[in-house]
Design a protein around this motif. Structure first.
Motif, PDB file in Angstrom:
ATOM      1  N   LYS A   1       0.876  -1.336   0.009  1.00  0.00           N
ATOM      2  CA  LYS A   1      -0.095   0.027   0.003  1.00  0.00           C
ATOM      3  C   LYS A   1       0.812   1.263  -0.001  1.00  0.00           C
ATOM      4  O   LYS A   1       0.352   2.317  -0.591  1.00  0.00           O
ATOM      5  CB  LYS A   1      -0.975  -0.058   1.315  1.00  0.00           C
ATOM      6  CG  LYS A   1      -1.999  -1.260   0.995  1.00  0.00           C
ATOM      7  CD  LYS A   1      -3.071  -0.914   2.257  1.00  0.00           C
ATOM      8  CE  LYS A   1      -4.261  -1.990   1.378  1.00  0.00           C
ATOM      9  NZ  LYS A   1      -5.410  -2.049   2.374  1.00  0.00           N
TER      10      LYS A   1
ATOM     11  N   ILE B   1       3.929   1.431  -1.669  1.00  0.00           N
ATOM     12  CA  ILE B   1       4.362   1.558  -2.968  1.00  0.00           C
ATOM     13  C   ILE B   1       3.217   2.288  -3.693  1.00  0.00           C
ATOM     14  O   ILE B   1       3.570   3.255  -4.597  1.00  0.00           O
ATOM     15  CB  ILE B   1       5.017   0.130  -3.342  1.00  0.00           C
ATOM     16  CG1 ILE B   1       5.924  -0.387  -2.752  1.00  0.00           C
ATOM     17  CG2 ILE B   1       4.950   0.266  -4.855  1.00  0.00           C
ATOM     18  CD1 ILE B   1       6.395  -1.812  -2.947  1.00  0.00           C
ATOM     19  N   ILE B   2       2.108   1.884  -3.549  1.00  0.00           N
ATOM     20  CA  ILE B   2       1.062   2.359  -4.397  1.00  0.00           C
ATOM     21  C   ILE B   2       0.763   3.709  -4.085  1.00  0.00           C
ATOM     22  O   ILE B   2       0.277   4.575  -4.872  1.00  0.00           O
ATOM     23  CB  ILE B   2      -0.323   1.572  -4.440  1.00  0.00           C
ATOM     24  CG1 ILE B   2       0.123   0.080  -4.833  1.00  0.00           C
ATOM     25  CG2 ILE B   2      -1.632   2.048  -5.119  1.00  0.00           C
ATOM     26  CD1 ILE B   2      -1.034  -0.995  -4.520  1.00  0.00           C
TER      27      ILE B   2
ATOM     28  N   LEU C   1      -1.349   4.216  -1.064  1.00  0.00           N
ATOM     29  CA  LEU C   1      -2.567   4.146  -0.806  1.00  0.00           C
ATOM     30  C   LEU C   1      -2.576   4.285   0.741  1.00  0.00           C
ATOM     31  O   LEU C   1      -1.987   3.626   1.653  1.00  0.00           O
ATOM     32  CB  LEU C   1      -3.300   2.702  -1.420  1.00  0.00           C
ATOM     33  CG  LEU C   1      -4.801   2.623  -1.139  1.00  0.00           C
ATOM     34  CD1 LEU C   1      -5.315   3.486  -2.465  1.00  0.00           C
ATOM     35  CD2 LEU C   1      -4.906   1.288  -1.609  1.00  0.00           C
ATOM     36  N   LYS C   2      -3.844   5.038   1.217  1.00  0.00           N
ATOM     37  CA  LYS C   2      -3.829   4.859   2.636  1.00  0.00           C
ATOM     38  C   LYS C   2      -4.372   3.703   3.172  1.00  0.00           C
ATOM     39  O   LYS C   2      -5.205   2.944   2.331  1.00  0.00           O
ATOM     40  CB  LYS C   2      -5.065   5.958   3.198  1.00  0.00           C
ATOM     41  CG  LYS C   2      -4.450   7.487   2.818  1.00  0.00           C
ATOM     42  CD  LYS C   2      -5.659   8.348   3.079  1.00  0.00           C
ATOM     43  CE  LYS C   2      -5.271   9.819   2.613  1.00  0.00           C
ATOM     44  NZ  LYS C   2      -6.737  10.495   1.857  1.00  0.00           N
ATOM     45  N   THR C   3      -4.193   3.379   4.465  1.00  0.00           N
ATOM     46  CA  THR C   3      -4.692   2.260   4.935  1.00  0.00           C
ATOM     47  C   THR C   3      -6.072   2.149   4.950  1.00  0.00           C
ATOM     48  O   THR C   3      -6.951   3.146   4.777  1.00  0.00           O
ATOM     49  CB  THR C   3      -4.408   2.131   6.461  1.00  0.00           C
ATOM     50  OG1 THR C   3      -3.449   3.215   6.867  1.00  0.00           O
ATOM     51  CG2 THR C   3      -4.017   0.845   6.964  1.00  0.00           C
ATOM     52  N   GLU C   4      -6.834   1.171   4.809  1.00  0.00           N
ATOM     53  CA  GLU C   4      -8.056   1.111   4.457  1.00  0.00           C
ATOM     54  C   GLU C   4      -9.050   2.122   5.113  1.00  0.00           C
ATOM     55  O   GLU C   4      -9.109   2.225   6.291  1.00  0.00           O
ATOM     56  CB  GLU C   4      -8.425  -0.393   4.838  1.00  0.00           C
ATOM     57  CG  GLU C   4     -10.011  -0.947   4.205  1.00  0.00           C
ATOM     58  CD  GLU C   4     -10.348  -2.350   4.641  1.00  0.00           C
ATOM     59  OE1 GLU C   4     -11.396  -2.842   3.853  1.00  0.00           O
ATOM     60  OE2 GLU C   4      -9.464  -3.108   5.093  1.00  0.00           O
ATOM     61  N   GLU C   5     -10.054   2.482   4.185  1.00  0.00           N
ATOM     62  CA  GLU C   5     -10.815   3.404   4.462  1.00  0.00           C
ATOM     63  C   GLU C   5     -12.137   2.841   5.453  1.00  0.00           C
ATOM     64  O   GLU C   5     -12.200   1.672   5.356  1.00  0.00           O
ATOM     65  CB  GLU C   5     -11.502   4.117   3.315  1.00  0.00           C
ATOM     66  CG  GLU C   5     -10.487   4.803   2.645  1.00  0.00           C
ATOM     67  CD  GLU C   5     -11.092   5.386   1.128  1.00  0.00           C
ATOM     68  OE1 GLU C   5     -12.446   5.573   1.093  1.00  0.00           O
ATOM     69  OE2 GLU C   5     -10.343   5.810   0.446  1.00  0.00           O
TER      70      GLU C   5
END
Lengths: 175, 189
Positions: free
Chosen positions: B71, B73-74, B76-80
């Motif tokens: 996540k 690398i991408i 992306l935030k930790t799961e919403e």
């Protein structure tokens, strides 16, 4: 409105263990499996808008399968010998089916380990079909799409894999 | 009893039976074979044990460390935070058949109820003008009857019951109390 991030999180949560599990069976090495899973999950992010989400299941596993095959080919080129099973794999087995009974736990772990070792020793083409069908619960049609082979071949490979696994276990019991 | 040697097709049938991977007809064929032939029974038991162990295999789990790494690398935030819409969307993607069936059932239920309701309205509109006028007249008469009964009752309560029965009793009571006061004062004097 569902954002791209939310879409990805849904797929990530749903498929991360399947991707990782399939990679472990195929590559027989935890580190390589982690690399393959990482690559597959990044590809999903990159192609999120390109593939149909309803057909995501087969797309994701086909991508994972191709990554594993590439890695195996590369590995074959680099070392021309067989690779032993990585002992770390055991640590990554989930405890979903664990019970409070220590005897049952130990027995299940032993059985899991023995069966897993023999599955990992199956030839690649048989192993991929066997893992997708028996471990990951895919249907013949889905496996046919993932591996790009006819359904009849899936059935034949599956039967061969079952026989081969039994042979391996028989030899193990005899030894 | 002499038992025939199993051919490869029969062995394959037994193996698939052990993995519970047969159509109903083939299941019956396998069942008959296993019950008739000892070798078939032996093969079935052997494969069945393995099949059961295979079914017990637990899934490998990806480590949280790797999850965070990917996540990151991408970017992306930790799961919403999960919402109803997210859950619904997840259900549609993961179980398209179940979701489609539910949607179809819902549409059928709604359509049926709407159609039934419409038919009922149509039936109501089938009355002629004369019938409607007659019904109105009957309703008026019924309401007038109820109204007259209520008026009579109200008059009876006001004039008869309250005046003659309740008031007279209250008056009697007050008179008794007055009498008692008067007698009390006399005694004190």
């Amino acid at each position: 409105m569902i954002t791209r991030d939310v879409k990805y999180n849904i797929l990530f949560k749903q498929y991360k263990n399947r991707i990782f599990g399939y990679s472990i069976y195929m590559l027989k090495d935890k580190d390589d499996a982690e690399d393959a899973a990482q690559e597959a999950l990044i590809r999903i992010w990159e192609n999120l808008d390109k593939f149909n989400l309803m057909a995501a299941k087969t797309w994701i596993l086909r991508t994972t399968h191709n990554i594993c095959i590439d890695k195996l080919r590369r590995r074959k080129r680099e070392f021309d010998n067989t690779i032993s099973i990585n002992e770390n794999i055991e640590e990554t087995i989930g405890d979903e089916s664990s019970t409070n009974n220590p005897f049952t736990n130990t027995y299940l772990r032993m059985m899991n380990k023995k069966i897993n070792e023999h599955i990992e020793e199956l030839p690649e083409n048989l192993k991929s079909v066997f893992v997708l069908y028996e471990v990951q619960g895919f249907k013949y049609k889905e496996i046919s799409k993932i591996l790009d082979i006819p359904i009849n071949s899936v059935k034949v490979y599956l039967l061969r894999a079952r026989k081969k696994l039994q042979e391996g276990l028989r030899e193990y019991e005899a030894a | 009893m002499k038992q025939h040697k199993l051919n490869s097709e029969e062995i394959d049938l037994i193996i698939n039976a052990a993995y519970n991977d047969l159509s109903l007809i083939n299941k019956l064929r396998a069942y008959l074979l296993i019950n008739k032939n000892e070798e078939a029974k032996r093969i079935y038991d052997e494969y069945k044990e393995t099949a059961e162990s295979v079914k017990e295999i637990t899934q490998y789990e990806m480590s949280e460390e790797l999850e965070h790494k990917i996540k990151n690398i991408i970017g992306l935030k930790t799961e919403e935070r999960r919402s109803f819409v997210t859950d619904l969307y997840s259900l549609i993607i993961m179980k398209p058949v179940a979701a489609s069936l539910t949607a179809v059932l819902l549409v059928i239920t709604i359509s049926t109820s709407v159609l039934l309701n419409n038919n009922r309205t149509v039936e109501n509109n089938n009355y002629s003008q004369a019938e409607i006028e007659m019904a109105e007249l009957h309703t008026k008469q019924a309401l007038e009857m109820v109204s007259s009964i209520l008026t009579n009752t109200s008059n009876k309560v006001r004039k008869d019951i309250l005046k003659n029965t309740v008031s007279s009793e209250i008056n009697k009571g007050i008179n008794i109390v007055n009498q008692l006061f008067i007698e009390g004062e006399k005694n004190e004097n």
